[in-house]
Design a protein around this motif. Sequence first.
Motif, mmCIF file in Angstrom:
data_model
loop_
_atom_site.group_PDB
_atom_site.id
_atom_site.type_symbol
_atom_site.label_atom_id
_atom_site.label_comp_id
_atom_site.label_asym_id
_atom_site.label_seq_id
_atom_site.Cartn_x
_atom_site.Cartn_y
_atom_site.Cartn_z
ATOM 1 N N VAL A 28 -1.379 -8.558 -2.473
ATOM 2 C CA VAL A 28 -0.292 -8.242 -3.405
ATOM 3 C C VAL A 28 0.887 -7.633 -2.654
ATOM 4 O O VAL A 28 2.045 -7.990 -2.912
ATOM 5 C CB VAL A 28 -0.784 -7.296 -4.517
ATOM 6 C CG1 VAL A 28 0.379 -6.847 -5.392
ATOM 7 C CG2 VAL A 28 -1.842 -7.997 -5.378
ATOM 8 N N ARG A 29 0.622 -6.733 -1.727
ATOM 9 C CA ARG A 29 1.715 -6.150 -0.944
ATOM 10 C C ARG A 29 2.477 -7.225 -0.178
ATOM 11 O O ARG A 29 3.713 -7.177 -0.080
ATOM 12 C CB ARG A 29 1.163 -5.103 0.023
ATOM 13 C CG ARG A 29 0.943 -3.746 -0.614
ATOM 14 C CD ARG A 29 0.460 -2.741 0.397
ATOM 15 N NE ARG A 29 0.505 -1.378 -0.136
ATOM 16 C CZ ARG A 29 -0.088 -0.333 0.439
ATOM 17 N NH1 ARG A 29 -0.761 -0.498 1.575
ATOM 18 N NH2 ARG A 29 0.006 0.866 -0.107
ATOM 19 N N ALA A 30 1.763 -8.199 0.368
ATOM 20 C CA ALA A 30 2.425 -9.271 1.112
ATOM 21 C C ALA A 30 3.337 -10.075 0.200
ATOM 22 O O ALA A 30 4.474 -10.398 0.566
ATOM 23 C CB ALA A 30 1.382 -10.176 1.764
ATOM 24 N N TRP A 31 2.863 -10.388 -1.018
ATOM 25 C CA TRP A 31 3.678 -11.164 -1.941
ATOM 26 C C TRP A 31 4.864 -10.357 -2.457
ATOM 27 O O TRP A 31 5.954 -10.902 -2.641
ATOM 28 C CB TRP A 31 2.809 -11.681 -3.084
ATOM 29 C CG TRP A 31 2.177 -13.008 -2.776
ATOM 30 C CD1 TRP A 31 2.071 -13.594 -1.544
ATOM 31 C CD2 TRP A 31 1.585 -13.899 -3.717
ATOM 32 N NE1 TRP A 31 1.433 -14.806 -1.663
ATOM 33 C CE2 TRP A 31 1.121 -15.025 -2.980
ATOM 34 C CE3 TRP A 31 1.373 -13.858 -5.083
ATOM 35 C CZ2 TRP A 31 0.482 -16.099 -3.598
ATOM 36 C CZ3 TRP A 31 0.729 -14.933 -5.702
ATOM 37 C CH2 TRP A 31 0.294 -16.047 -4.957
ATOM 38 N N VAL A 32 4.668 -9.078 -2.718
ATOM 39 C CA VAL A 32 5.793 -8.238 -3.145
ATOM 40 C C VAL A 32 6.850 -8.186 -2.032
ATOM 41 O O VAL A 32 8.053 -8.305 -2.297
ATOM 42 C CB VAL A 32 5.316 -6.818 -3.508
ATOM 43 C CG1 VAL A 32 6.509 -5.873 -3.690
ATOM 44 C CG2 VAL A 32 4.474 -6.846 -4.786
ATOM 45 N N ALA A 33 6.404 -8.026 -0.799
ATOM 46 C CA ALA A 33 7.341 -8.002 0.328
ATOM 47 C C ALA A 33 8.095 -9.324 0.443
ATOM 48 O O ALA A 33 9.308 -9.347 0.705
ATOM 49 C CB ALA A 33 6.595 -7.697 1.628
ATOM 50 N N ASP A 34 7.394 -10.440 0.224
ATOM 51 C CA ASP A 34 8.048 -11.750 0.249
ATOM 52 C C ASP A 34 9.124 -11.834 -0.843
ATOM 53 O O ASP A 34 10.218 -12.358 -0.619
ATOM 54 C CB ASP A 34 7.029 -12.867 0.029
ATOM 55 C CG ASP A 34 6.127 -13.102 1.225
ATOM 56 O OD1 ASP A 34 6.427 -12.578 2.325
ATOM 57 O OD2 ASP A 34 5.119 -13.818 1.057
ATOM 58 N N ALA A 35 8.780 -11.345 -2.045
ATOM 59 C CA ALA A 35 9.734 -11.403 -3.166
ATOM 60 C C ALA A 35 10.956 -10.536 -2.892
ATOM 61 O O ALA A 35 12.094 -10.928 -3.185
ATOM 62 C CB ALA A 35 9.044 -10.961 -4.452
#
Length: 227
Positions: A28-35
């Motif tokens: 989830v942290r990786a996807w939030v960072a991507d967003a």
Amino acid sequence: MKEGGVRSEYAGEGLSEDGVAPTPLRQVRAWVADAQARQAERGDVVEPTALSVATVDSDGHANIRTVLMRFLDERGPGFVTDLGSAKSREIVATGSVAASLTWPAMYRAVRFRGRAVPVGRDEIAAYFATRPWGSRISAWASDQSQPVADRATLVAAYERYAALYPDTGSPDDVPVPDGWGGWRIACDEVELWAGRRDRLHDRLVFTRVADGDLDTAGAWTLHRRQP
């Protein structure tokens, strides 16, 4: 226009089992960072931490609203709110909550399901001090979810508290209202959704199988659901 409106093809990258991080928190942290990076670069992921929160009222009717995810750590995602608001009352009544992060421009979403846990007062106070002065005043002025006669009444309340707690440039110039706090989701399930062409989307789900937090690999199993 055809009945049903315009259809869009979901040309996302998808998500495979071997591409998922070993724990829900890391993924989830990786996807939030991507967003957040995409919003900074292209501007098409507005409010990357906008979190839709679903609850059920005392009559069994579903409720949903969008807040901002203010916390994300091994204990789960969290948000702030008036503790007398509709969402808080419904959370207290059932103990259950579901929420989602959705990034249409990236064809990605995350779903959280679990139990609601109050955010500690120390954390709330620390976060409250980071809010702009006007946002801290509005926490006093708004009796969230309650009826109000008109906007003028709301503005008058804001002006009253603004006079009571003037902006001095200090993070301590507005105290935390007693009825203001937050909730964290102690997750039992975290689903990762990635859009694909022809509606053959990827849905990979972390399900709790043992004690542990969002960053404990042994507490979770990963499986795929059909779209």
